[in-house]
Design an enzyme around this catalytic site. Structure first.
Site, mmCIF file in Angstrom:
data_model
loop_
_atom_site.group_PDB
_atom_site.id
_atom_site.type_symbol
_atom_site.label_atom_id
_atom_site.label_comp_id
_atom_site.label_asym_id
_atom_site.label_seq_id
_atom_site.Cartn_x
_atom_site.Cartn_y
_atom_site.Cartn_z
ATOM 1 N N ARG A 1 -9.101 -1.203 3.845
ATOM 2 C CA ARG A 1 -8.583 -1.612 2.547
ATOM 3 C C ARG A 1 -9.243 -2.912 2.087
ATOM 4 N NH1 ARG A 1 -2.292 -1.887 3.793
ATOM 5 N NH2 ARG A 1 -3.195 -2.693 5.735
ATOM 6 N N GLY B 1 -2.401 5.466 3.898
ATOM 7 C CA GLY B 1 -2.997 5.538 5.225
ATOM 8 C C GLY B 1 -4.034 4.462 5.472
ATOM 9 N N ARG B 2 -3.747 3.221 5.061
ATOM 10 C CA ARG B 2 -4.696 2.100 5.156
ATOM 11 C C ARG B 2 -6.021 2.428 4.480
ATOM 12 N NH1 ARG B 2 -2.017 1.170 10.254
ATOM 13 N NH2 ARG B 2 -3.511 2.449 11.397
ATOM 14 N N SER C 1 0.841 -1.202 0.000
ATOM 15 C CA SER C 1 0.000 0.000 0.000
ATOM 16 C C SER C 1 0.873 1.246 0.000
ATOM 17 C CB SER C 1 -0.916 0.001 1.232
ATOM 18 O OG SER C 1 -1.787 -1.102 1.200
ATOM 19 N N ASP D 1 -9.065 -0.886 9.521
ATOM 20 C CA ASP D 1 -8.476 -1.049 8.192
ATOM 21 C C ASP D 1 -9.597 -1.279 7.197
ATOM 22 O OD1 ASP D 1 -6.988 -1.666 5.923
ATOM 23 O OD2 ASP D 1 -5.517 -2.875 7.019
#
Length: 374
Positions: free
Chosen positions: A294, A259-260, A218, A292
């Site tokens: 993502r 930033g996640r 990421s 999180d």
């Protein structure tokens, strides 16, 4: 010979275009009209509200105006909540608003009703736009105060992530020699989770008929580019590229998930809270983010489009491994990725290990750091 226009592909999915334009409006600090069947609301980013917008919204009374907040933010304000909620704003006071949205010491000062589907949708718009997950939501009658509002459907907002995965495609590729990995090719994809293109770096000449070494990385501007000592991201990135170059090649995915997944501005806000004593996850929660958000299904799709079906994953994050397996890739092996241990990132690494279950052996990281110093 007629050459098909790129626009024709986008025009075939007008709903995706609507969402993308709505995200641009939100990031620019302008409101949008969010619709669901017969209901409609005006939604805008709470972080963008200034005195002028306050004055406009105040003139809308008796129209109802609310502040939609996520469950993590409501818990920080003192409410034991597992779902998002909305606080009535009979008068728009900027000091109160900013305290409720981002002040880590603020406490709830009014009841919070359960969020409606449209309020949940407004929060999803904020997350997709990578602004703070707090939304001002006003009754549809408020649209008269904002002529020319862009409209977007709630179902389209909720389906946007899946649409982005389905639309993933390669748009360019070229050889780019890297330090430590001179035989490397950049393959650029359009689509995925973020607002920019995604990149796959094919290091060396991996055999896609065999399990391929892969890393999902990421993006981290502060660590990858500037060498921040607050994380180990840059070290992991360069270590993975060198290791692949020296061990038969591999694929390094560079994903737009700063930033996640919260975006650069919110990441820097979280850094400020960390300087005041919060760990990385508590800082995100204080700003209203989940631990999180993502997703990695589009990363799996990138790998499939490159020809990978069986993978050896370089990661400390069990969520990445589970996501690739859930997307249909065979996990042949796992390998840990080590960075440096510094006075600035020790607490960060401990939090990832203890709160997110990352496979991090701090003793091994410390020994590697000492070897690099020597």
């Amino acid at each position: 010979m007629t050459v098909p226009s790129l626009w024709s592909g986008f025009a075939s999915d007008a709903t995706q275009v609507d969402v993308e334009r709505a995200l641009a409006e939100i990031r620019a600090g302008r409101p949008v009209l969010l619709r669901d069947e017969a209901e409609r609301v005006v939604a805008l980013a709470a972080e963008a509200v200034d005195a002028a917008l306050c004055a406009i919204l105040d003139r809308l009374r008796p129209a109802s105006t609310r502040l939609a907040l996520t469950a993590p933010r409501l818990r920080r304000l003192g409410l034991a909540r597992r779902e998002a909620g909305a606080i009535a704003l009979p008068v728009l006071d900027m000091t109160r608003l900013h305290a409720l949205v981002a002040d880590p010491e603020a406490r709830i000062d009014a009841p919070a009703a359960a969020a409606t589907p449209l309020e949940d949708g407004a929060l999803e718009l904020m997350r997709l736009a990578q602004v703070l997950p707090a939304a001002i939501v006003a009754d549809g009658a408020a649209e008269t105060a904002f002529p020319g509002l862009l409209g977007v459907g709630l179902p389209d907002v909720l389906a946007y992530r899946a649409v982005r995965v389905a639309a993933l495609r390669i748009v360019s590729r070229a050889q780019v020699p890297l330090e430590g990995a001179p035989d490397s090719e950049f393959v650029v994809f359009r689509g995925g989770e973020g607002l920019r293109d995604q990149a796959a770096i094919i290091v060396g000449r991996p055999d896609f008929l065999r399990p391929v070494l892969v890393r999902l990385h990421s993006a981290c501007l502060t660590g990858d580019l500037f060498g921040s000592l607050k994380c180990d991201c840059g070290d992991q990135l360069r270590y993975a590229a060198r290791f692949m170059a020296e061990n038969g090649g591999g694929v390094l995915l560079y994903l737009d998930q700063e930033g996640r997944g919260n975006g650069l501005a919110s990441k820097v806000r979280a850094y400020d809270l960390q300087a005041r004593g919060f760990d990385t996850y508590d800082a995100d929660a204080a700003l209203g983010f989940d631990s999180d958000r993502r997703i990695f299904d589009f990363a799996a799709e990138m790998l499939k489009k490159l020809g990978a079906r069986r993978v050896r994953v370089m990661t400390n994050n069990p969520e990445k491994i589970a996501a690739l397996a859930a997307a249909g890739l065979e996990i042949a092996d796992e390998q840990r990725v080590l960075g440096r241990l510094t006075d600035h990132n020790a607490r960060y690494l401990e939090a990832k290990r203890d709160k997110a279950g990352h496979f991090i052996d701090l003793d091994s990281v410390a020994r590697l750091t000492l070897r690099k110093i020597d």
